[in-house]
Scaffold this motif. Structure first.
Motif, PDB file in Angstrom:
ATOM      1  N   TRP A 429      41.565  38.167  48.367  1.00  0.00           N
ATOM      2  CA  TRP A 429      42.012  38.340  46.981  1.00  0.00           C
ATOM      3  C   TRP A 429      42.944  37.207  46.582  1.00  0.00           C
ATOM      4  O   TRP A 429      43.748  36.721  47.377  1.00  0.00           O
ATOM      5  CB  TRP A 429      42.730  39.690  46.836  1.00  0.00           C
ATOM      6  CG  TRP A 429      43.128  40.034  45.435  1.00  0.00           C
ATOM      7  CD1 TRP A 429      42.386  39.871  44.318  1.00  0.00           C
ATOM      8  CD2 TRP A 429      44.373  40.610  45.011  1.00  0.00           C
ATOM      9  NE1 TRP A 429      43.069  40.324  43.216  1.00  0.00           N
ATOM     10  CE2 TRP A 429      44.293  40.781  43.608  1.00  0.00           C
ATOM     11  CE3 TRP A 429      45.528  41.019  45.671  1.00  0.00           C
ATOM     12  CZ2 TRP A 429      45.330  41.324  42.859  1.00  0.00           C
ATOM     13  CZ3 TRP A 429      46.565  41.567  44.942  1.00  0.00           C
ATOM     14  CH2 TRP A 429      46.463  41.712  43.542  1.00  0.00           C
ATOM     15  N   CYS A 430      42.840  36.814  45.303  1.00  0.00           N
ATOM     16  CA  CYS A 430      43.614  35.691  44.800  1.00  0.00           C
ATOM     17  C   CYS A 430      44.957  36.116  44.208  1.00  0.00           C
ATOM     18  O   CYS A 430      45.717  35.288  43.742  1.00  0.00           O
ATOM     19  CB  CYS A 430      42.812  35.007  43.706  1.00  0.00           C
ATOM     20  SG  CYS A 430      42.459  36.150  42.351  1.00  0.00           S
ATOM     21  N   SER A 431      45.238  37.419  44.153  1.00  0.00           N
ATOM     22  CA  SER A 431      46.470  37.983  43.564  1.00  0.00           C
ATOM     23  C   SER A 431      46.403  38.176  42.057  1.00  0.00           C
ATOM     24  O   SER A 431      47.381  38.626  41.469  1.00  0.00           O
ATOM     25  CB  SER A 431      47.729  37.152  43.840  1.00  0.00           C
ATOM     26  OG  SER A 431      47.861  36.846  45.169  1.00  0.00           O
ATOM     27  N   LYS A 432      45.276  37.787  41.408  1.00  0.00           N
ATOM     28  CA  LYS A 432      45.216  38.010  39.958  1.00  0.00           C
ATOM     29  C   LYS A 432      44.816  39.452  39.672  1.00  0.00           C
ATOM     30  O   LYS A 432      43.869  39.973  40.258  1.00  0.00           O
ATOM     31  CB  LYS A 432      44.202  37.046  39.306  1.00  0.00           C
ATOM     32  CG  LYS A 432      44.730  35.603  39.221  1.00  0.00           C
ATOM     33  CD  LYS A 432      43.988  34.777  38.171  1.00  0.00           C
ATOM     34  CE  LYS A 432      42.525  34.560  38.491  1.00  0.00           C
ATOM     35  NZ  LYS A 432      42.286  33.571  39.562  1.00  0.00           N
ATOM     36  N   GLU A 433      45.543  40.068  38.740  1.00  0.00           N
ATOM     37  CA  GLU A 433      45.295  41.470  38.417  1.00  0.00           C
ATOM     38  C   GLU A 433      43.830  41.688  38.029  1.00  0.00           C
ATOM     39  O   GLU A 433      43.191  42.642  38.453  1.00  0.00           O
ATOM     40  CB  GLU A 433      46.228  41.923  37.281  1.00  0.00           C
ATOM     41  CG  GLU A 433      46.007  43.376  36.886  1.00  0.00           C
ATOM     42  CD  GLU A 433      47.195  44.006  36.151  1.00  0.00           C
ATOM     43  OE1 GLU A 433      48.286  43.402  36.159  1.00  0.00           O
ATOM     44  OE2 GLU A 433      47.015  45.082  35.583  1.00  0.00           O
ATOM     45  N   ARG A 434      43.310  40.759  37.226  1.00  0.00           N
ATOM     46  CA  ARG A 434      41.923  40.839  36.758  1.00  0.00           C
ATOM     47  C   ARG A 434      40.948  41.026  37.950  1.00  0.00           C
ATOM     48  O   ARG A 434      40.090  41.892  37.935  1.00  0.00           O
ATOM     49  CB  ARG A 434      41.632  39.540  35.981  1.00  0.00           C
ATOM     50  CG  ARG A 434      40.316  39.343  35.312  1.00  0.00           C
ATOM     51  CD  ARG A 434      40.063  40.319  34.187  1.00  0.00           C
ATOM     52  NE  ARG A 434      38.896  41.103  34.573  1.00  0.00           N
ATOM     53  CZ  ARG A 434      38.750  42.405  34.446  1.00  0.00           C
ATOM     54  NH1 ARG A 434      39.671  43.133  33.894  1.00  0.00           N
ATOM     55  NH2 ARG A 434      37.678  43.018  34.843  1.00  0.00           N
ATOM     56  N   CYS A 435      41.102  40.192  38.979  1.00  0.00           N
ATOM     57  CA  CYS A 435      40.204  40.284  40.143  1.00  0.00           C
ATOM     58  C   CYS A 435      40.444  41.578  40.931  1.00  0.00           C
ATOM     59  O   CYS A 435      39.511  42.177  41.455  1.00  0.00           O
ATOM     60  CB  CYS A 435      40.362  39.073  41.051  1.00  0.00           C
ATOM     61  SG  CYS A 435      39.676  37.568  40.336  1.00  0.00           S
ATOM     62  N   GLY A 436      41.717  42.005  40.999  1.00  0.00           N
ATOM     63  CA  GLY A 436      42.036  43.255  41.688  1.00  0.00           C
ATOM     64  C   GLY A 436      41.307  44.413  41.024  1.00  0.00           C
ATOM     65  O   GLY A 436      40.702  45.265  41.676  1.00  0.00           O
ATOM     66  N   VAL A 461      39.475  32.778  50.589  1.00  0.00           N
ATOM     67  CA  VAL A 461      38.827  32.717  49.271  1.00  0.00           C
ATOM     68  C   VAL A 461      38.684  34.119  48.674  1.00  0.00           C
ATOM     69  O   VAL A 461      38.382  35.074  49.372  1.00  0.00           O
ATOM     70  CB  VAL A 461      37.438  32.044  49.393  1.00  0.00           C
ATOM     71  CG1 VAL A 461      36.644  32.197  48.102  1.00  0.00           C
ATOM     72  CG2 VAL A 461      37.602  30.582  49.758  1.00  0.00           C
ATOM     73  N   CYS A 462      38.934  34.225  47.374  1.00  0.00           N
ATOM     74  CA  CYS A 462      38.716  35.483  46.653  1.00  0.00           C
ATOM     75  C   CYS A 462      37.244  35.537  46.249  1.00  0.00           C
ATOM     76  O   CYS A 462      36.787  34.724  45.442  1.00  0.00           O
ATOM     77  CB  CYS A 462      39.607  35.540  45.414  1.00  0.00           C
ATOM     78  SG  CYS A 462      39.232  36.923  44.314  1.00  0.00           S
ATOM     79  N   PRO A 463      36.455  36.465  46.831  1.00  0.00           N
ATOM     80  CA  PRO A 463      35.027  36.500  46.543  1.00  0.00           C
ATOM     81  C   PRO A 463      34.710  36.758  45.065  1.00  0.00           C
ATOM     82  O   PRO A 463      33.596  36.474  44.623  1.00  0.00           O
ATOM     83  CB  PRO A 463      34.512  37.648  47.404  1.00  0.00           C
ATOM     84  CG  PRO A 463      35.532  37.821  48.467  1.00  0.00           C
ATOM     85  CD  PRO A 463      36.836  37.472  47.834  1.00  0.00           C
ATOM     86  N   ILE A 464      35.666  37.277  44.311  1.00  0.00           N
ATOM     87  CA  ILE A 464      35.390  37.572  42.899  1.00  0.00           C
ATOM     88  C   ILE A 464      35.379  36.284  42.063  1.00  0.00           C
ATOM     89  O   ILE A 464      34.442  36.020  41.321  1.00  0.00           O
ATOM     90  CB  ILE A 464      36.429  38.571  42.322  1.00  0.00           C
ATOM     91  CG1 ILE A 464      36.482  39.852  43.168  1.00  0.00           C
ATOM     92  CG2 ILE A 464      36.149  38.871  40.852  1.00  0.00           C
ATOM     93  CD1 ILE A 464      35.252  40.720  43.125  1.00  0.00           C
ATOM     94  N   CYS A 465      36.454  35.462  42.199  1.00  0.00           N
ATOM     95  CA  CYS A 465      36.550  34.271  41.347  1.00  0.00           C
ATOM     96  C   CYS A 465      36.369  32.962  42.124  1.00  0.00           C
ATOM     97  O   CYS A 465      36.295  31.894  41.532  1.00  0.00           O
ATOM     98  CB  CYS A 465      37.902  34.238  40.630  1.00  0.00           C
ATOM     99  SG  CYS A 465      39.288  34.043  41.760  1.00  0.00           S
ATOM    100  N   GLY A 466      36.308  33.068  43.454  1.00  0.00           N
ATOM    101  CA  GLY A 466      36.097  31.871  44.265  1.00  0.00           C
ATOM    102  C   GLY A 466      37.348  31.036  44.486  1.00  0.00           C
ATOM    103  O   GLY A 466      37.311  30.014  45.165  1.00  0.00           O
TER     104      GLY A 466
HETATM  105 ZN    ZN Z   1      40.145  36.166  42.251  1.00  0.00          ZN
END
Ligand code: ZN
Ligand code: P5A
Length: 479
Positions: A429-436, A461-466
């Protein structure tokens, strides 16, 4: 020999309700919803667990206090975010007899709003800091989700809450680390395995800068939050005007932390260690650590009785919490059944053959393993067996939790893993609320938080946003 744990796992909810009552811990038939009675055996267990916590807090500079149950509506309203989220859960006292109270009073849902106005009076200068208090009290929350014994109650009867006050942010941060150490030690002593996560922004304690939570997995694969530690920064001190004069003579707001554990810890203790026969209590907190059961035979009754009493005395002298079951209307078999249900860690049988060979027969509750020890080594062998049981329970429970923590590389994998194995799924996870929130939407699971004090997954890597930022996010289905 592995103990059967089928019903314990497959019908955990029923098993849990049944075991709490049949083992003599608690009775939840009390007419007020979400309130239960601690029965004598349960009360002793509760005390042993409490004393463990008291010792840990006392040793680390916390002082026990006792604040009143009721708070005024002014006190409740001071911290805006805090009140907003507890508002719907407050019980109000509005009348005395048939007279309406001039000032309506609330029952504390937790004690920030009771403790902080007094701290405002007590804390004057940097010489008063740091200050650490704790209390063990009942708190009241009008929970609207289904109530469950020990897990979600409306009267939390054993709320162990600590509140600390510091001169600097850094000191408060160190206190958070200390609290994490204390709670880890506490759960370790109970052989309860856990993961520590920093809760996401949208799920932190109302009024906190951030919250850290201890989670464990119950036999049904759902996650139970068993304790939390919060860094409150200056949010409450500003609302309650808690200031101190620093070394330069200037007034500053104090920095605060608070942390708490409820009777959910007992729920975890029961759930994590139990099996189809009932409770399995770690010797460290078991109200009865060993039960002596005389096995009378033919003309040997008197000798068996005498030996049993003697062994009881020897063990008592060695500091063992021992019980001699001399009830003569019950068969040894029905006694075994009862003490197994109550989770007594060790059974000591004394029969004619034991007398003859100057032996004792020991049966471990956790493994049901049966073995003989020489009578003259009774105390040392019993104590040694306790520490084996304790470490074996820890190992088994940690291994059980480890098997329920999975790593997934994308949402589909997370869903598949959870469907098959439940528990906790870890993802990047990238820590962005949106991706969470995307993780939540795409998996149907809830974000538990970011792994506390650990590193990355999926090469960061955050698999949602890369994006490459590398935090480990934990997902699960919480109670
Ligand atoms: Zn992300
Ligand atoms: C920390 C102590 C607080 O209230 N104020 C003082 C802070 N945190 S908390 O997360 O809201 O609660 C602490 C722990 O209490 C358990 N808990 C409950 N247990 C049983 N029934 C309930 N209704 C209930 N609500 C909370 C949780 O384990 C929580 O972590």
């Amino acid at each position: 020999m592995a103990v059967e744990r089928k019903r314990w796992q497959r019908e955990f909810g029923d098993w849990f309700h049944q075991v709490i009552w049949e083992s003599g811990l608690m009775d939840y038939r009390y007419p007020v919803k979400g309130c239960g009675v601690w029965l004598p055996y349960g009360f002793k267990l509760r005390n042993n667990v409490l004393n463990l916590m008291r010792r840990l807090l006392d040793e680390t500079g916390h002082e026990e206090t006792l604040f009143p149950l009721m708070i005024t509506s002014d006190m409740v309203k001071k911290e805006a975010i805090h009140v907003k989220s507890f508002e719907d859960q407050l019980f109000w006292v509005t009348k005395a007899g048939d007279r309406k109270l001039d000032e309506e009073l609330a029952l504390r849902p937790t004690s920030e709003t009771a403790i902080y106005p007094m701290m405002q009076l007590w804390i004057r200068s940097h010489a008063d800091l740091p200050k650490r208090v704790y209390q063990v009290v009942n708190t009241f929350r009008y929970e609207t989700k289904a109530t469950r014994p020990l897990i979600r109650v409306r009267e939390i009867s054993t709320f162990k809450e600590a509140h600390t006050f510091h001169a600097t942010f850094e000191e408060a941060e160190r206190q958070v680390e200390e609290a994490v150490r204390i709670y880890s030690q506490f759960f370790d002593s109970l052989a309860i395995p856990y993961v520590v996560s920093k809760r996401p922004e949208w799920d932190k304690f109302p009024g906190a800068l951030y919250s850290i939570a201890y989670d464990t997995v119950l036999p049904d694969g759902k996650v139970l939050q068993i304790g939390t530690v919060h860094n409150l920064a200056q949010n409450f001190s500003k609302a309650f005007d808690i200031t101190f004069e620093n070394a330069e003579g200037l007034r500053e707001y104090v920095w605060q932390t608070c942390y708490g554990i409820s009777e959910r810890v007992i729920a975890a203790l029961i759930a994590v260690h139990g099996d189809d026969k009932g409770l399995i209590l770690p010797p460290g907190v078991a109200p009865i650590q060993a039960v002596v059961i005389p096995i009378p035979y033919k003309s040997k009754e008197a000798a068996v009785t005498e030996k049993s009493r003697e062994i009881k005395k020897v063990l008592e002298k060695a500091g063992v919490r021992v019980w001699l079951d001399e009830r003569d209307k019950l068969t040894p078999g029905s006694k075994f059944y009862e003490w197994e249900l109550k989770g007594v860690p060790l059974r000591i049988e004394i029969g004619p053959r034991d007398l003859e060979f100057r032996n004792l027969t020991l049966v471990r509750r956790d493994t049901m393993e049966k073995f003989q020890v020489p009578e003259e080594e009774a105390a040392s062998r019993v104590l040694e067996t306790f520490s084996e049981i304790q470490s074996s329970l820890s190992r088994k429970a940690s291994e059980w939790l480890r098997q329920r923590i999975h790593q997934a590389g994308n949402p589909e994998e997370a869903v598949a893993l959870f469907r098959e194995k439940q528990g906790i799924v870890e993802v990047g996870w990238c820590s962005k609320e949106r991706c969470g929130l995307t993780w939540e939407e795409e998996t149907g699971l809830q974000v538990l938080g970011i792994a506390w004090g650990e590193t990355s997954l999926n090469g960061g890597v955050c698999p949602i946003c890369g994006e490459k930022v590398g935090r480990v996010l934990r997902l699960g289905k919480p109670y």
